[in-house]
Write an enzyme that holds these catalytic residues in place. Sequence first.
Site, short mmCIF file in Angstrom:
data_model
loop_
_atom_site.label_atom_id
_atom_site.label_comp_id
_atom_site.label_asym_id
_atom_site.label_seq_id
_atom_site.Cartn_x
_atom_site.Cartn_y
_atom_site.Cartn_z
N LYS A 1 0.85 -1.20 0.00
CA LYS A 1 0.00 0.00 0.00
C LYS A 1 0.88 1.24 0.00
O LYS A 1 1.90 1.28 0.71
CB LYS A 1 -0.90 -0.02 1.24
N SER B 1 -9.86 1.82 2.55
CA SER B 1 -8.94 2.58 1.74
C SER B 1 -7.90 1.72 1.02
O SER B 1 -7.29 2.18 0.06
CB SER B 1 -8.21 3.61 2.60
N SER C 1 -10.17 -0.50 6.72
CA SER C 1 -9.53 -0.38 5.40
C SER C 1 -8.83 -1.61 4.87
O SER C 1 -8.43 -1.62 3.72
CB SER C 1 -8.54 0.77 5.41
N1 GLN Z 1 -13.31 4.26 5.73
C1 GLN Z 1 -12.79 4.69 7.00
C2 GLN Z 1 -12.39 6.14 6.91
O1 GLN Z 1 -12.53 6.70 5.88
C3 GLN Z 1 -11.67 3.81 7.43
C4 GLN Z 1 -10.42 4.07 6.71
C5 GLN Z 1 -9.27 3.23 7.18
O2 GLN Z 1 -9.45 2.22 7.82
N2 GLN Z 1 -8.08 3.70 6.87
O3 GLN Z 1 -11.94 6.71 7.87
#
Ligand code: GLN
Length: 492
Positions: free
Chosen positions: A77, A157, A181
């Site tokens: 990532k 994400s 995410s």
């Molecule tokens: N979708 C969640 C957010 O936007 C979690 C994102 C994540 O786990 N990095 O904060």
Amino acid sequence: MKIDLNLLDARDLLAKKEISSHELTKTYLDNIKKGEELNCYNTVATEHALAEAEKSDLRRKEGNHKSPFDGIPIGIKDLFCTNNIRTTASSRILSNFVPTYESTVTQNCIDAGLINLGKLNCDEFAMGSTNKTSYFGSVINPWQSSQSDAKLVPGGSSGGSAAAVAADLCVASLGTDTGGSIRQPASLTGTVGLKPTYGRVSRWGIVAFASSLDQAGPITKTVEDAAVLLEIISGHDEKDSTSSIKDKENFFQNLNNSVKGIKIGIPKEFESDDLPVSTQKAWDECKQLLQSNGAEIVDISLPHTMDALPTYYIIAPAEASSNLARYDGVKYGIREEGKNLIEMYEETRSIGFGDEVKRRILIGTYVLSSGYYDAYYIKAQKVRSLIKKDFNEAFQNVDAILTPSTPSTAFAIENEPDDPVQTYLNDIFTVPVNLAGIPAISIPFANDENNLPIGLQIITNSFEEQKLLNIAKNIQDTINYSHKPNKWWTND
Ligand code: GLN
């Protein structure tokens, strides 16, 4: 050559000398090229990967391989700092940032001989659930509905990390999970995604989003691979004071798939009439399956579940607003000149951050500002304790908890609601776990009526990843989920 390998397949081929790391790496680089349309990678480290593969082949020839997995190409990532390889967090503000150091997690991968193919697209600064907030554009889910050829979100994400594994653009990948995410994109792409206990894996060298919630973890094709990769990346790191001093565990070697006598809790607060029929069916079937395999199913309550999302959307932005203060055009990334220092800061941050990141910074600074701090931030911290307490109490009676991973399967990119709160609801089942700091895994269980993957989530108490993996393996071995996306983007 078969190209849909998992880590164990690749390990065996390399051990039997049926393939070299160079050939393997080249094949995956070719796959990445053929799959460019999926937009999984922000940076492909072609020369680096091929050179490292050659070194790996030499080590193996001399019997000096660093681990059985030496020479296997993985994707990272674009949130992990990688020495000499661009690291952008999918943000314009870091679009030219080339770190001079390696994150602990990626260093651990290098120490096991894994090859970094490149940096995987994600939501900007890991803020999102659809991968649409990336400065480099949406990642396309390799899965398509049997009803239409609309392009679907891979989740986020870590959307690039999940899509790349599902599409065979790497053997396995690394993601991060602050509120879901890893698990949410794994669920939407038919892959396995594991968020470890907070502290199990070092956060050093990972671009910080919300430091009390962030954890790195694997996205893989199988539960075995998740065990292997977790084993490689975990362990104490003196550079991260929040990393646990517990000894490294042999998750892979200790895998066993028995659930006899294990108690599995089903939280009533996760039940909802809004859950798609196919997801409800998968959840019910999984309960029955575990029961037939010797587990006991117990109804439980996690009373503060519905408070988790609002609590998260105070704590995570608060921490983000503080973490992102460092991007000011001076030390890292791009700079937009202004008449004076303040204007330079403002211009740089205005053009450098996208809308979602700005929204989070605004919310974060608001809830931390004097007068609102007690009303929002402190209150959220108190609710966080209650959420943690719910889990502690539940784990006095059960070994693990079973829930759906996501409230829906993958949806069309163009159908993402305009209202961000609707998007935030994607994380309703995953966020409580981050607030409690405990581990959870999403595994593919079935496909819905449109042939899209449905993931189920297993949660255990802190540092009980072995139990988590064992239960996941029991389910995996019983159902033998074998659906694959039809590779519409290539003629292979
Ligand atoms: N979708 C969640 C957010 O936007 C979690 C994102 C994540 O786990 N990095 O904060």
